[in-house]
Scaffold this active site. Structure first.
Site, short mmCIF file in Angstrom:
data_model
loop_
_atom_site.label_atom_id
_atom_site.label_comp_id
_atom_site.label_asym_id
_atom_site.label_seq_id
_atom_site.Cartn_x
_atom_site.Cartn_y
_atom_site.Cartn_z
N LYS A 197 22.36 -7.32 -2.71
CA LYS A 197 22.49 -6.85 -4.04
C LYS A 197 21.05 -7.11 -4.56
O LYS A 197 20.43 -8.28 -4.82
CB LYS A 197 23.31 -7.61 -4.98
CG LYS A 197 23.59 -7.60 -6.51
CD LYS A 197 24.51 -8.45 -7.11
CE LYS A 197 24.72 -7.99 -8.65
NZ LYS A 197 25.54 -8.78 -9.30
N LYS A 249 24.52 -3.04 -3.17
CA LYS A 249 24.33 -2.48 -4.59
C LYS A 249 22.87 -2.71 -5.00
O LYS A 249 22.20 -3.89 -4.86
CB LYS A 249 25.34 -3.63 -5.30
CG LYS A 249 25.27 -3.31 -6.90
CD LYS A 249 26.13 -4.33 -7.48
CE LYS A 249 26.24 -4.13 -9.01
NZ LYS A 249 27.04 -5.16 -9.78
N SER A 275 26.02 1.44 -12.71
CA SER A 275 26.06 1.98 -14.17
C SER A 275 25.15 2.82 -14.33
O SER A 275 25.17 3.82 -15.07
CB SER A 275 26.17 0.65 -15.25
OG SER A 275 25.13 0.03 -15.29
N TYR A 314 32.36 4.78 -11.15
CA TYR A 314 33.11 4.93 -12.53
C TYR A 314 33.77 6.34 -12.23
O TYR A 314 34.44 6.56 -13.10
CB TYR A 314 32.16 4.91 -13.55
CG TYR A 314 31.61 3.26 -13.63
CD1 TYR A 314 32.20 2.32 -14.07
CD2 TYR A 314 30.11 3.05 -13.08
CE1 TYR A 314 31.70 1.13 -14.11
CE2 TYR A 314 29.76 1.74 -13.01
CZ TYR A 314 30.54 0.77 -13.53
OH TYR A 314 29.81 -0.41 -13.54
#
Length: 328
Positions: A197, A249, A275, A314
């Site tokens: 991450k 990520k 996002s 998403y």
């Protein structure tokens, strides 16, 4: 006249041929939908930097989870926005805290027809916005944070989570969480380790979604975008500590990392299309600069092609509908 002997274009001549020989295929079961639930909401609330994504009420969250199950998605990943925060993120381990209630709500709604994942981190619950407990100098205290992660893991297991996502990037977090789960007879709960991450610029819209209180940055615990070997070291440690799955990520800017990770482990590999990745496509499409639907399908396909078995995105529900309609 020197005409070519080999003609690869024959395989691309028609949509049916292209579909027949596609090497990477999108399927709803390989997609996970991140969902946000906010304490005290009566109706869903829009997130300005994530058009089409909302903060859910508990009721609308149940409806979204039911739709995800109907569409055949692989799972949902739950994030929560509490009404009150404190220095140690007390609401994260409170059985009546919004995340634990949300997990229980979704479990009651979908049963075992959908994998229920929950973010195991303190950043949404702390009044300083960091992923752990702070020491007297304002830095994140790794080992004090691990105590809180263990408490949070046990609460999420009790609420009914199938998978806990250890996203805080603390040293030793996977081993501590695995031990805590085993101690409360929750051996069935999987640990999804955020093994790689990165301290990315692409998390901005997410911070609006969870009403982040972050002060400063997270570069002392999230990974340096310049480094690959460091990610592979983290990966090795997480697997040794008992990770059932591992995560990269963000996804799109780290496909090289994803490829390396997928080639090294024998556990499922996930990648989070974060996002900022979503927001960039939506913003460019809104201005007419790119073909939105093609860009979405291409981006998710590239993440799978690089080695991800599971993609958190998403767009998961929307893409699942396209697949059902034969559009993807």
């Amino acid at each position: 006249m020197g005409f070519p002997v080999e003609r690869p274009r024959r395989l691309r001549r028609t949509p049916a041929l292209r579909r027949l020989v596609a090497e990477t295929r999108l399927h709803p079961a390989g997609l996970v939908l991140p969902l946000f639930v906010r304490e005290g909401l009566a109706e869903p609330a829009a997130i300005s930097s994530l058009p089409g994504v909302v903060q859910h009420s508990r009721d609308s969250l149940r409806a979204a989870a039911a739709e995800a199950a109907y569409l055949g998605l692989g799972g949902v990943m739950l994030f929560a926005v509490p009404a009150a925060r404190d220095a140690v993120g007390s609401a994260a381990s409170d059985p009546d805290g919004i995340l634990n209630l949300a997990v229980a709500d979704v479990r009651a709604e979908v049963g075992d027809s959908l994998v229920v994942m929950a973010d195991l981190c303190l950043d949404e619950f702390t009044d300083h916005g960091h992923c752990g407990v702070l020491d007297k100098d304002g830095g994140v205290d790794n080992d004090a944070t691990l105590v809180r992660y263990a408490e949070m893991a046990m609460a999420l297991a009790d609420a009914g989570a199938d998978v806990v996502g250890t996203s805080g990037m603390m040293d030793g977090q996977v081993g501590v969480v695995r031990s805590a789960l085993d101690e409360v007879s929750a051996q069935h709960v999987l640990v999804l380790a955020y093994a790689a991450k990165y301290a990315s610029a692409l998390y901005g819209p997410f911070r609006e979604a969870v009403d982040s209180q972050l002060q400063g940055d997270r570069r002392t615990y999230q990974q340096d975008p310049a480094n690959l070997r460091e990610a592979l070291r983290e990966l090795r440690l997480d697997v040794e500590e008992g990770a059932d799955m591992v995560m990269v990520k963000p996804a799109s800017l780290y496909l090289d990392v994803l490829r390396e990770v997928a080639g090294l482990v024998d556990v499922p590999v996930a990648a989070y299309q974060v996002s900022g990745e979503y927001a960039m496509v939506e913003a460019a499409a809104e201005r007419g600069w790119i073909d939105r639907d093609r860009a979405i399908a291409e981006s998710i396909t590239s993440i799978h092609r690089a080695g991800a078995d599971v993609v958190l995105t998403y767009w998961a529900a929307e893409v699942a509908r396209w697949i059902a309609e034969g559009r993807a």
